[in-house]
Design an enzyme around this catalytic site. Structure first.
Site, PDB file in Angstrom:
ATOM      1  N   HIS A 211      -6.413   0.871 -12.094  1.00 52.74           N
ATOM      2  CA  HIS A 211      -7.753   1.423 -12.308  1.00 52.74           C
ATOM      3  C   HIS A 211      -7.866   2.229 -13.602  1.00 52.74           C
ATOM      4  CE1 HIS A 211      -6.434   5.182 -10.083  1.00 52.74           C
ATOM      5  NE2 HIS A 211      -7.216   5.725 -10.975  1.00 52.74           N
TER       6      HIS A 211
ATOM      7  N   SER B 164      -3.831   9.826 -12.725  1.00 57.07           N
ATOM      8  CA  SER B 164      -3.628   8.452 -12.273  1.00 57.07           C
ATOM      9  C   SER B 164      -2.691   7.700 -13.204  1.00 57.07           C
ATOM     10  CB  SER B 164      -4.964   7.715 -12.213  1.00 57.07           C
ATOM     11  OG  SER B 164      -5.699   8.142 -11.112  1.00 57.07           O
TER      12      SER B 164
ATOM     13  N   ASP C  33      -2.927  -1.436  -7.224  1.00 56.10           N
ATOM     14  CA  ASP C  33      -3.341  -0.447  -8.224  1.00 56.10           C
ATOM     15  C   ASP C  33      -2.235  -0.165  -9.242  1.00 56.10           C
ATOM     16  OD1 ASP C  33      -5.075   1.165  -9.550  1.00 56.10           O
ATOM     17  OD2 ASP C  33      -4.855   2.896  -8.217  1.00 56.10           O
TER      18      ASP C  33
END
Lengths: 342, 575
Positions: free
Chosen positions: B83, B196, B114
């Protein structure tokens, strides 16, 4: 800066003292989690979680948890650390401490071991809870680490209502009070129970979310009062949470799109009578929020958690009058239980 | 002084301050060794952070934001979240704690898990994170994250946040997206937007996970003490297909499971087109373990499945009528390729008619090749060529001409196999089979009952003698277990490179070990059917080259034959 240093020193000292005699954090976490149960009940709507946490108090299945709408269910389930699932009986509530006691039919459970005396600011602690419902079945409750920031009386509110408990709490320096966490355990570096993680509340003064736990002596005192029937909690059966009759108020019939919420009558010997409400009073606010219609008044009452104080504002003979109706009674079996969580 | 050192320096300064205060504070109570212990612990932490920080990557993806990453190899391969690069196009800009910016190209993505791999350009001596076995992580372990929260890393100084491991083997269902976090680590170290893709490290500074998700609720999109990291072991399993420049898919058994009233995990539905069905899995079978992991709950099943790439073959243990059965099942993809490409967007998708091609920045043009089905085909060629070099290294030890393999069959009798470029024959006690070069291999799955042992061996010889280009259209598929029958998800799995060739009507996959030896061949004569599974057993010891000691062939879950080679007549000159 100096103050910050002292906090750090306190932490470091606590770590040093703990290092000499304590079991490893991994072991403490594993042991503490055995005394924490996942509690499933009502909810899953209006942003209310259908799950929270509980602490095993006795080997024969007495469990302390937070008083909340999760318990407004016909079937309350407790899932132990080993994955065993039990249907729980609700023993009772302590509305002041927002505590509840559940009972499950089991034996030889790993009961939490209470710490003696109160912990001081700076103590290193672990919080063990079912936060966000992350763990299910035999998955271990979540473990977080932090420090007791201060030990002070609670000044907090939920929505517009003041929290009923104003006694001492442990305020924590880490985010413990999440959805699902209420009822979880706060333990010291040796795994002894220091307190129970409370509900999600905001500080009265600042509005920020609080992270706090009810000290274990309060938890035990409250649970004892509940078990002995001294805690005092009214339960109204056969009503909906949106029914003002649970407070003793009968409004005029709902005939119009926006029927003004006039009080038509009062239930004899009810909280409304004791508080001095009168027929023909016009409700203009519930819990500090304006209500312009009968249905709005009902919604506002329905949004108040059982045990939370109900304050209404009425217009009587042209004057604005505040009336304190006391804690909102619990409505038995009002919200259907959701399907069993895996 | 580099930013990383500056970071350490700040910590050292604090340590000194602490020493002074601690002495003052503890003097009345005695205990002269207090400060030594505390400082030793502090120094250990400082050192761990110091080791891990140089490999931390701050990713900036222009208008689509950015995130974090962590370097895995000295030639610049780094892990991040899908992402983070999803909307970035083929290139991102990366900052390291050395204070320099690097161009980076997106290599491969795994939308469901992911994960993404990018490659930083311009150096072959990047600092790297040391991976640890994430299955050994325990609740209560110290951990820390390094990353780019809130994209604060514009000054190229990554942020560090410490905490403990709150939970292991967590399952986080896809929340309105296809991002599914299985078997992940839960931590109370702060994971905020921008963290992230960054590394989660253990107390020794070793990489145990890739941060990517956190529970957010009414307090807004900031950390509330529950963050999640993809386990380092899951990353290890997917690294092969990611480095292949592929759009990776996750696995399904082709069956769903449910918890029975008595708590057993049982098959509640199964596709009859699945390999699991063909291997004998049926409704109501109780699952005991998958890939060596006990399956006691539905979540445990989803956890182990989620860390395995589509296409792997792994052991499945079931119980039926009280009896245990051991199966070997091939996992299929969760998504149809076109569906996955649409979900992932970007280069792997079929170009839309009249749609504009995304511009490829000049900095990455030399390392980016768009091709349908791939994220970046350039890296597939790179990996395929790497494997080809390994294969070529053994070529000198083998005869160039036709091969003759002879020996005995374990079950009795003798065999003789002749392999040439396009023709071959095999003599077995049950008869002789030949392979003609004027007909496609899918019409000649000989010897009968083998599913295509002879074409598999012909292609093996071609691959070894002449390289991947000689075996039709060959791509680098990724990595897969060397020995599927003994593979366990909990151990540092022994993975080998896999090449996939489409040739003469068949599809073949070759497992190639680091020494360049082909250790297995799976050959599909029919895409919907079972492959012929050939396992080449090599002699023990370091001596690479030569011929395998034995060849096992299986088809449809049943052994076909074990051929034990007689070394004396292996690889003789053509007759």
């Amino acid at each position: 800066m100096i103050g910050r240093c002292f906090v750090i020193v306190a932490v470091v000292l606590a770590a040093r003292v703990a290092a000499a005699a304590d079991p490893t954090p991994q072991l403490v976490a594993a042991r503490a989690a055995k005394s924490v149960v996942k509690v499933y009940g009502a909810g899953g709507l209006r942003g209310l979680e259908a799950y929270q946490s509980g602490i095993i108090l006795t080997p024969d299945g007495r469990i302390a948890t937070a008083m909340s709408t999760v318990l407004d269910a016909e079937g309350i389930d407790c899932v132990l650390d080993d994955g065993r699932r039990f249907e729980a009986t609700l023993v009772g509530f302590d509305p002041r401490r927002e505590l509840a006691v559940l009972s499950i039919d089991a034996a030889d459970l790993p009961a939490a071991v209470p710490a003696e005396g109160r912990a001081a600011a700076g103590a290193r602690v672990l919080a063990v809870s079912n936060l966000f419902g992350v763990a299910v079945g035999d998955e271990r409750a979540s473990v977080q680490r932090g420090v007791i920031a201060t030990v002070v009386p609670l000044e907090a509110r939920r929505g517009a209502a003041d929290a009923p408990y104003t006694g001492t709490v442990y305020v924590l320096d880490f985010t413990t009070n999440n959805p699902g966490s209420p009822g979880g355990a706060l333990v010291d570096a040796r795994g002894r129970l220091l307190g129970m993680i409370g509900k999600e509340l905001r500080a009265s003064a600042s509005g920020i979310w609080l992270n706090y736990a009810l000290p274990v002596d309060e938890v035990l005192a409250g649970c004892e009062a509940i078990v002995e029937g001294r805690a005092g909690m009214t339960t109204v059966a056969g009503a909906t949470p949106f029914d003002l009759a649970i407070l003793g108020i009968v409004l005029v019939p709902d005939l119009l799109d926006r029927t003004p919420p006039f009080v038509e009558a009062l239930v004899p010997e009810s909280a409304a009578v004791r508080a001095g409400l009168a027929a023909d009073d016009l409700l203009i606010a519930v819990g500090g929020r304006a209500v312009g219609s009968r249905s709005a008044a009902e919604r506002a009452v329905g949004a108040i958690a059982a045990g939370d104080p109900v304050r209404v504002t009425v217009i009587r003979a042209g004057a604005v009058v505040d009336v304190d109706l006391g804690p909102r009674p619990r409505v038995a079996d009002a919200i259907p239980a959701p399907e069993a969580t895996p | 002084m580099s930013p990383a050192a500056a970071h350490v320096g700040w910590r050292r300064g604090l340590g000194g301050l602490l020493a002074v205060i601690v002495i003052t504070a503890t003097a009345p109570g005695g205990g002269v060794d207090v400060e030594a212990d505390v400082l030793a612990a502090q120094q250990a932490r400082v050192a761990a952070i110091g080791r891990a920080t140089p490999a931390a990557v701050s990713i900036f993806a222009g208008e689509s934001g950015g995130g974090s990453g962590v370097l895995l190899t000295r030639d610049g391969y780094a892990a991040t979240n899908f992402h983070v690069v999803q909307s970035a196009g083929p290139a991102v800009t990366c900052g390291l704690a050395d204070g320099r910016l690097y161009d980076a190209v997106v290599v491969g993505v795994d939308p469901t898990g992911d994960l993404a791999v990018i490659r930083l350009l311009g150096r072959d001596d990047f600092p790297v994170a040391e991976p640890a076995d994430s299955d050994r992580v325990q609740v209560g372990d110290e951990c820390f994250t390094i990353g780019n929260p809130f994209l604060l890393g514009t000054d190229l100084r990554p942020s560090v946040s410490a905490g403990i491991v709150s939970g292991v083997h967590r399952y986080q269902f896809p929340a309105g997206t296809i991002l599914e976090y299985t078997d992940c680590l839960q931590v109370d170290a702060a994971i905020n937007p921008g963290n992230s893709g960054g590394g989660l490290f253990d107390a020794a500074g070793r990489l145990i996970g890739i941060n990517g998700r956190a529970s957010f609720e009414k307090r807004g999109r900031v950390n509330v003490g529950a963050g999640y990291a993809i386990s380092a072991n899951q990353v290890r399993n997917f690294l092969g297909p990611l480095r292949a420049g592929r759009l990776c898919d996750h696995a399904t058994l082709g069956a769903t499971v449910a918890t029975a009233v008595d708590g057993r995990v049982v098959v509640s539905d199964i596709l009859e087109s699945s390999d699991a069905w063909r291997r004998g899995l049926r409704y109501d079978d109780e699952l005991v373990s998958l890939a060596g992991r006990p399956v006691r709950t539905v979540n445990a099943f989803k956890n182990v499945l989620g860390i395995l790439p589509a296409g792997w073959q792994v052991p499945l243990v079931i119980r039926r009528d009280g009896r245990r059965r051991d199966l070997l099942v091939r996992l299929q993809g969760v998504h149809a390729p076109a569906k996955l490409a649409a979900l992932a967007g970007g280069a792997a998708e079929e170009p839309r008619p009249g749609g504009s091609e995304p511009e490829v920045p000049a900095a990455v043009r030399a390392v980016y090749e768009r091709r349908v089905g791939f994220v970046n085909h350039h890296f597939n060629v790179l990996e395929r060529d790497r494997v080809a070099v390994g294969l070529a290294a053994l070529r000198d030890s083998l005869p160039d001409g036709p091969w003759v393999l002879a020996g005995r069959i374990a079950a009795g009798g003798e065999f003789r196999i002749e392999l040439a470029d396009a023709t071959a024959s095999i003599d077995l006690p049950t008869g002789t089979s030949t392979l003609a070069d004027d007909e496609a291999f899918d019409r000649q799955p000989v010897p009968p009952g083998s599913g295509g042992l002879l074409p598999a061996l012909v292609l093996w010889r071609r691959l070894v003698v002449a390289g991947p280009a000689a075996v039709g259209q060959t791509m680098y598929w990724g990595t897969a277990p060397r020995d599927p029958a003994t593979f366990t998800a909990d151990a540092a799995g022994d993975l080998v490179d896999v090449l996939e060739s489409a040739v003469a009507g068949v599809v073949a996959r070759f497992g190639v070990d680091p020494a360049g030896r082909v250790v297995w061949i799976d050959l599909w004569a029919s895409p919907e059917g079972d492959p012929c599974e050939v396992r080449l057993r090599w002699p023990d010891g370091d001596a690479a080259g030569g011929m395998p000691a034995a060849i096992d062939a299986r088809f449809g879950g049943e052994p076909f034959a074990t051929l034990v080679l007689d070394a004396a007549v292996v690889a003789e000159a053509p007759r």
